[in-house]
Design a protein around this motif. Structure first.
Motif, PDB file in Angstrom:
ATOM      1  N   ILE A   1       0.840  -1.195   0.000  1.00 41.52           N
ATOM      2  CA  ILE A   1       0.000   0.000   0.000  1.00 41.52           C
ATOM      3  C   ILE A   1       0.872   1.242   0.000  1.00 41.52           C
ATOM      4  CG2 ILE A   1      -1.713   1.340   1.285  1.00 41.52           C
ATOM      5  CD1 ILE A   1      -2.929  -1.233   2.215  1.00 41.52           C
TER       6      ILE A   1
ATOM      7  N   ALA B   1      -4.046  -1.355   5.558  1.00 40.70           N
ATOM      8  CA  ALA B   1      -3.471  -2.656   5.203  1.00 40.70           C
ATOM      9  C   ALA B   1      -4.335  -3.796   5.725  1.00 40.70           C
ATOM     10  CB  ALA B   1      -2.044  -2.773   5.730  1.00 40.70           C
TER      11      ALA B   1
ATOM     12  N   ALA C   1      -7.500  -3.991   3.623  1.00 37.65           N
ATOM     13  CA  ALA C   1      -7.211  -4.573   2.307  1.00 37.65           C
ATOM     14  C   ALA C   1      -7.011  -6.087   2.417  1.00 37.65           C
ATOM     15  CB  ALA C   1      -5.989  -3.908   1.691  1.00 37.65           C
TER      16      ALA C   1
ATOM     17  N   SER D   1      -0.705  -4.135  -5.708  1.00 37.59           N
ATOM     18  CA  SER D   1      -0.343  -2.797  -5.267  1.00 37.59           C
ATOM     19  C   SER D   1      -1.624  -1.992  -5.099  1.00 37.59           C
ATOM     20  CB  SER D   1       0.562  -2.136  -6.313  1.00 37.59           C
ATOM     21  OG  SER D   1       0.783  -0.790  -5.964  1.00 37.59           O
ATOM     22  N   ILE D   2      -1.737  -1.317  -3.961  1.00 42.68           N
ATOM     23  CA  ILE D   2      -2.879  -0.439  -3.706  1.00 42.68           C
ATOM     24  C   ILE D   2      -2.338   0.969  -3.486  1.00 42.68           C
ATOM     25  CG2 ILE D   2      -4.809   0.101  -2.165  1.00 42.68           C
ATOM     26  CD1 ILE D   2      -4.948  -2.948  -1.590  1.00 42.68           C
TER      27      ILE D   2
END
Length: 162
Positions: free
Chosen positions: A7, A21, A24, A46-47
């Protein structure tokens, strides 16, 4: 089949958002479970948590739409079960916060929905055709319900009471 989630916080507005996190990991884990998708162990996601200006630039570049949006997904392509990188999910704070307020729901619940929606795009779901949109929305509802989050497509309370 647990992904590695990276993130990146690209704007200060997200700094007060508690433990993105964990959210997610929880949402994506539940989405993997509910969808039955098989991913490579340790596949990367990937965020990017950004602002409207950041996502508007991506929207302009990749979709030729000159405006911000709530979430964009960029699948890496290739066979989902073996690819080491699944892709990127980008979420804009201002748009997400505005939508959550308009829908009278907690921002955290709306971000959970955007994470589920974005991840479903990474694994091949889309909503171009009506039947595909219905399948995707049903999966989102099911994932969120199992996490104790209300139907994201239900009308806000104020609209439902009219």
């Amino acid at each position: 089949m647990k992904p590695v989630i990276d993130i990146a916080i690209e704007t200060e507005a997200w700094e007060a958002f508690a433990d993105p996190a964990l959210l997610a990991e929880t949402v994506i884990g539940q989405t993997i479970s509910q969808s039955g998708v098989r991913i490579a162990d340790g596949a990367e996601i990937s965020i990017v948590l950004c602002d409207d200006a950041f996502i508007a630039e991506l929207n302009r570049k990749w979709r030729r739409l000159d405006k911000p949006t709530n979430v964009l997904s960029f699948p890496s392509g290739g066979p989902i079960a073996s690819t080491p990188v699944l892709g990127d999910i980008v979420i804009a704070f201002e748009t997400a916060a505005k939508e959550a307020a308009e829908a009278e729901k907690p921002l955290r619940d709306h971000v959970a929905h955007l994470l589920a929606h974005g991840f479903l795009h990474l694994i091949g779901y889309d909503h171009v055709a009506d039947a595909d949109a219905e399948a995707m929305e049903a999966m989102e509802r099911d994932v969120l319900a199992r996490l104790g989050i209300a139907d994201p497509y239900a009308a806000p309370r104020a609209q439902a009471q009219k």
